[in-house]
Motif scaffolding. Structure first.
Motif, PDB file in Angstrom:
ATOM      1  N   HIS A  76       0.823  -1.210   0.000  1.00 37.22           N
ATOM      2  CA  HIS A  76       0.000   0.000   0.000  1.00 37.22           C
ATOM      3  C   HIS A  76       0.859   1.263   0.000  1.00 37.22           C
ATOM      4  O   HIS A  76       2.063   1.229   0.263  1.00 37.22           O
ATOM      5  CB  HIS A  76      -0.922   0.002   1.223  1.00 37.22           C
ATOM      6  N   SER A  83      -1.884   4.717   6.396  1.00 32.90           N
ATOM      7  CA  SER A  83      -2.573   3.710   5.592  1.00 32.90           C
ATOM      8  C   SER A  83      -2.267   2.293   6.071  1.00 32.90           C
ATOM      9  O   SER A  83      -1.556   2.070   7.055  1.00 32.90           O
ATOM     10  CB  SER A  83      -2.261   3.864   4.102  1.00 32.90           C
ATOM     11  N   LYS A  87      -6.701  -0.769   3.080  1.00 32.05           N
ATOM     12  CA  LYS A  87      -7.200   0.494   2.535  1.00 32.05           C
ATOM     13  C   LYS A  87      -7.133   0.566   1.011  1.00 32.05           C
ATOM     14  O   LYS A  87      -7.791   1.412   0.403  1.00 32.05           O
ATOM     15  CB  LYS A  87      -6.407   1.675   3.111  1.00 32.05           C
ATOM     16  N   GLU A  88      -6.329  -0.283   0.383  1.00 32.26           N
ATOM     17  CA  GLU A  88      -6.121  -0.160  -1.058  1.00 32.26           C
ATOM     18  C   GLU A  88      -6.330  -1.490  -1.779  1.00 32.26           C
ATOM     19  O   GLU A  88      -5.610  -1.847  -2.709  1.00 32.26           O
ATOM     20  CB  GLU A  88      -4.727   0.408  -1.335  1.00 32.26           C
ATOM     21  N   GLU A  89      -7.348  -2.213  -1.336  1.00 36.32           N
ATOM     22  CA  GLU A  89      -7.596  -3.539  -1.916  1.00 36.32           C
ATOM     23  C   GLU A  89      -8.084  -3.482  -3.363  1.00 36.32           C
ATOM     24  O   GLU A  89      -8.106  -4.493  -4.046  1.00 36.32           O
ATOM     25  CB  GLU A  89      -8.581  -4.310  -1.031  1.00 36.32           C
ATOM     26  N   ARG A  90      -8.442  -2.283  -3.828  1.00 37.69           N
ATOM     27  CA  ARG A  90      -8.859  -2.188  -5.228  1.00 37.69           C
ATOM     28  C   ARG A  90      -7.717  -2.558  -6.174  1.00 37.69           C
ATOM     29  O   ARG A  90      -7.954  -2.960  -7.307  1.00 37.69           O
ATOM     30  CB  ARG A  90      -9.361  -0.780  -5.540  1.00 37.69           C
ATOM     31  N   TYR A  91      -6.487  -2.450  -5.692  1.00 40.92           N
ATOM     32  CA  TYR A  91      -5.344  -2.801  -6.527  1.00 40.92           C
ATOM     33  C   TYR A  91      -5.132  -4.313  -6.639  1.00 40.92           C
ATOM     34  O   TYR A  91      -4.478  -4.777  -7.577  1.00 40.92           O
ATOM     35  CB  TYR A  91      -4.061  -2.151  -5.978  1.00 40.92           C
ATOM     36  N   ASN A 104      -0.963  -9.458   0.278  1.00 44.78           N
ATOM     37  CA  ASN A 104      -1.217  -8.038   0.518  1.00 44.78           C
ATOM     38  C   ASN A 104      -0.454  -7.649   1.777  1.00 44.78           C
ATOM     39  O   ASN A 104      -0.759  -8.134   2.868  1.00 44.78           O
ATOM     40  CB  ASN A 104      -2.722  -7.791   0.675  1.00 44.78           C
ATOM     41  N   PHE A 146       1.406   0.853  -4.761  1.00 46.73           N
ATOM     42  CA  PHE A 146       0.970   2.216  -5.061  1.00 46.73           C
ATOM     43  C   PHE A 146       1.790   3.188  -4.229  1.00 46.73           C
ATOM     44  O   PHE A 146       1.986   2.970  -3.028  1.00 46.73           O
ATOM     45  CB  PHE A 146      -0.520   2.386  -4.754  1.00 46.73           C
ATOM     46  N   SER A 280      -3.247   9.448  -7.628  1.00 47.92           N
ATOM     47  CA  SER A 280      -3.994   8.195  -7.514  1.00 47.92           C
ATOM     48  C   SER A 280      -4.899   8.036  -8.729  1.00 47.92           C
ATOM     49  O   SER A 280      -5.653   8.957  -9.070  1.00 47.92           O
ATOM     50  CB  SER A 280      -4.833   8.202  -6.237  1.00 47.92           C
TER      51      SER A 280
END
Length: 300
Positions: A76, A83, A87-91, A104, A146, A280
């Motif tokens: 992340h 963070s 928080k950034e599981e869309r990736y 992850n 990211f 982003s």
């Protein structure tokens, strides 16, 4: 007879190629299919610090991908300061839809770039010791992230073949590729200035904490140790880099020299530059990027 042998060899080669799936052609799984085909283990500790944890997504169908059975390690963002992996599981979702194995990763934050950068190596080395429990293909590792996470991924990738770099990967790990979303690759001093001079308090805090051993701007010789461009060579794994022309955190100018190096071998590396892109990616920009990412992975 010689022609027959050649013909048979060509037949075998074509037959093998036909049975190796292309990720772009693998149908995306539904949410329900993801739930039924994955074994998920949350917060696996790979070190003694409470932040050294990872979520491991083991797919029951990953082996069917054959040579595309990559292990994707995602980190992340958050400026090495805020963070969390949740928080950034869309990736990671696009990889889940393809049935790929994923890790992850959390890493130590609020302790600066040097400490955070160590943890990807620590996690990979831990996974080598846990092959029986977590049967991941560590011969085909994709490092991705990211922002700060993408910087860490890039650093580990380009230093893996540098005998002078102190943080060594254990035998049995091979990095097949890197996917970098807005992660610093050069000009880390520029990034430090952007944050330290920011009027938003949390941004200024991030800037002050990048190199906690110094109270002012970090000396160039220290910053240079954490710039991937200074380790880059032709033997490094293929790179996919996404960055935006209007990024106000990691300015587009800091990518220019690195992109020149990548574009010397366009068959190996892919650069996706969005002139109007921010730090982003938007939902639509991310979806478009993953279409190209799977093409990139299919070439590896």
């Amino acid at each position: 007879m010689h022609n027959n042998i050649l013909g048979f060899g060509l037949f075998i080669s074509l037959a093998f190629s036909a049975c190796v799936p292309k990720l772009v052609a693998v149908a995306n799984k539904t949410d329900e299919q993801i739930k039924t085909t994955y074994q998920v283990t949350k917060d696996v500790a790979y070190g003694t610090d409470k932040e050294q944890t990872m979520d491991i997504y083991l797919s029951g169908e990953a082996k069917k991908l054959n040579s595309k059975n990559f292990t994707v390690i995602f980190l992340h963002g958050g400026g090495y300061y805020i963070s969390d992996k949740s928080k950034e599981e869309r990736y990671i979702r696009p990889y889940l839809k393809k049935g790929m194995n994923i890790v992850n990763l959390n890493y130590r934050i609020k302790r600066g770039v040097p400490v955070a950068t160590e943890d990807l190596t620590n996690a990979l080395n831990y996974l080598v010791t846990q092959r029986e429990k977590y049967p991941l293909n560590l011969d085909r590792v994709i490092l991705t992230g990211f922002s700060a996470g993408a910087h860490i991924a890039s650093m580990v990738a380009v230093t893996a073949n540098d005998p002078a770099y102190p943080n060594k990967l254990a035998p049995g790990i091979k990095i097949a590729g890197v996917i970098n979303f807005s992660g610093p690759v050069d000009g880390l001093d520029v990034v430090e200035h952007v944050f330290m001079n920011n009027e938003v308090p949390i941004m200024k805090e991030i800037g002050m904490a990048l190199f906690p051993a110094t109270t002012d701007y970090a000396p160039k010789e220290l910053v240079a140790k954490y710039e991937p461009i200074n380790y880059f060579d032709k033997n490094d794994p293929p790179f996919f880099v996404w960055h935006g022309g209007k990024d106000d955190q990691v300015p587009a100018s800091t990518f220019e020299k690195f992109v020149v190096l990548l574009e010397k071998d366009p068959n190996k590396n892919t650069v996706l530059f969005l002139p109007e892109g921010l730090h982003s990616p938007s939902t639509s920009e991310l979806a478009s990027a993953y279409e190209k990412i799977f093409v990139f992975l299919d070439k590896l």
